[in-house]
Design a protein around this motif. Structure first.
Motif, PDB file in Angstrom:
ATOM      1  N   GLU B   7     -10.510   0.745 100.648  1.00  0.00           N
ATOM      2  CA  GLU B   7     -10.090   2.136 100.708  1.00  0.00           C
ATOM      3  C   GLU B   7     -10.353   2.780  99.339  1.00  0.00           C
ATOM      4  O   GLU B   7      -9.958   2.209  98.321  1.00  0.00           O
ATOM      5  N   PRO B   8     -10.985   3.928  99.281  1.00  0.00           N
ATOM      6  CA  PRO B   8     -11.249   4.541  97.958  1.00  0.00           C
ATOM      7  C   PRO B   8      -9.975   4.887  97.202  1.00  0.00           C
ATOM      8  O   PRO B   8      -9.923   4.748  95.983  1.00  0.00           O
ATOM      9  N   SER B   9      -8.971   5.353  97.935  1.00  0.00           N
ATOM     10  CA  SER B   9      -7.738   5.748  97.280  1.00  0.00           C
ATOM     11  C   SER B   9      -6.565   5.634  98.241  1.00  0.00           C
ATOM     12  O   SER B   9      -6.731   5.780  99.459  1.00  0.00           O
ATOM     13  N   LEU B  10      -5.407   5.350  97.665  1.00  0.00           N
ATOM     14  CA  LEU B  10      -4.154   5.297  98.402  1.00  0.00           C
ATOM     15  C   LEU B  10      -3.055   5.865  97.522  1.00  0.00           C
ATOM     16  O   LEU B  10      -3.132   5.774  96.289  1.00  0.00           O
ATOM     17  N   THR B  11      -2.048   6.408  98.151  1.00  0.00           N
ATOM     18  CA  THR B  11      -0.895   6.924  97.429  1.00  0.00           C
ATOM     19  C   THR B  11       0.369   6.301  97.995  1.00  0.00           C
ATOM     20  O   THR B  11       0.498   6.156  99.219  1.00  0.00           O
ATOM     21  N   VAL B  12       1.285   5.938  97.131  1.00  0.00           N
ATOM     22  CA  VAL B  12       2.535   5.319  97.556  1.00  0.00           C
ATOM     23  C   VAL B  12       3.669   5.865  96.700  1.00  0.00           C
ATOM     24  O   VAL B  12       3.456   6.225  95.528  1.00  0.00           O
ATOM     25  N   SER B  13       4.839   5.943  97.269  1.00  0.00           N
ATOM     26  CA  SER B  13       6.021   6.388  96.523  1.00  0.00           C
ATOM     27  C   SER B  13       6.653   5.220  95.788  1.00  0.00           C
ATOM     28  O   SER B  13       6.588   4.076  96.258  1.00  0.00           O
ATOM     29  N   PRO B  14       7.265   5.484  94.645  1.00  0.00           N
ATOM     30  CA  PRO B  14       7.968   4.398  93.936  1.00  0.00           C
ATOM     31  C   PRO B  14       9.002   3.750  94.846  1.00  0.00           C
ATOM     32  O   PRO B  14       9.727   4.445  95.576  1.00  0.00           O
ATOM     33  N   GLY B  15       9.045   2.427  94.810  1.00  0.00           N
ATOM     34  CA  GLY B  15       9.954   1.676  95.665  1.00  0.00           C
ATOM     35  C   GLY B  15       9.401   1.391  97.042  1.00  0.00           C
ATOM     36  O   GLY B  15      10.007   0.606  97.795  1.00  0.00           O
TER      37      GLY B  15
END
Lengths: 119, 109
Positions: B7-15
């Protein structure tokens, strides 16, 4: 502690040669396969070559086979990458990396040395 | 020419939890591809996280785990920390040579 220190980088003209040494310390050098990995500016990682602990087996990426030669001197704890017929696309940070005993892959990395190919 | 796709990019929230994957153009990824995972932060050398599919190095935080999932190699980060923001690369073995994936930029936001 394990240390891998690359050197020999610099600016070289297309078609010329350069040799990169990587000096290892903190472990029994001859017991480990060693790798060269490169990274062009702003790009991803590219595996270049590896060599077995005793130097008898060598493997190369298609992009460098026939132009680059990996070697090692276990008496000097040093890994080498001889780069001949350099091209613009060979410009990159070159990392020396240690293999893994009891597994497959790469464990420790050096900090890298920058090779620029330009006339 | 073998291609390894991430995957070129992913975003995740802290925790939170996030799974990064790597696919091979040759078909299903197997244990014989000995998947490796690496983390790289800006201006730094890569750092090894996982070798031989799921084995952690002595310095690898417990929140990182490797596996095979649906024909791909997977790296799962649990309880993501802000310092996990980085580029992640996988690497596969193909009978004598190794190929890296193009990398996943993980943003922790």
């Amino acid at each position: 502690q394990v240390q891998l220190v690359e050197s020999g980088g610099g600016v070289v003209q297309p078609g010329k040669s350069l040799r990169l040494p990587c000096t290892a310390s903190g472990f029994t050098f001859s017991s480990y396969a060693m790798h060269w990995v490169r990274q062009a500016p702003g790009k991803g990682l590219e595996w270049v070559a590896d060599i077995s602990g005793n130097g008898s087996k060598k493997n190369y990426a298609d992009s460098v086979r026939g132009r680059f030669t990996i070697s090692r001197d276990n008496s000097k704890n040093t890994l080498y990458l001889q780069m001949d017929s350099l091209r613009a696309e060979d410009a990159a940070v070159y990392y020396c990396a240690r293999g893994i005993i009891g597994g497959w892959g790469i464990g420790y990395w050096g900090q890298g040395t920058l090779v620029t190919v330009s006339s | 020419q073998t291609v390894v796709t991430q995957e070129p990019s992913l975003t995740v929230s802290p925790g939170g939890t996030v799974t990064l994957t790597c696919a091979s153009s040759t078909g299903a990824v197997t244990s014989g591809n000995y998947p490796n995972w690496f983390q790289q932060k800006p201006g730094q050398a890569p750092r090894s996280l996982i070798h031989t599919t799921s084995y952690k190095h002595s310095w690898t935080p417990a929140r990182f785990s490797g596996s095979l999932l649906g024909g791909k190699a997977a790296l799962t980060l649990s309880t993501v920390q802000p310092e996990d923001e980085a580029d992640y690369f996988c690497q596969f073995y193909y009978g004598g040579t190794w190929v890296f994936g193009g990398g996943t930029r993980l943003t922790v936001l």
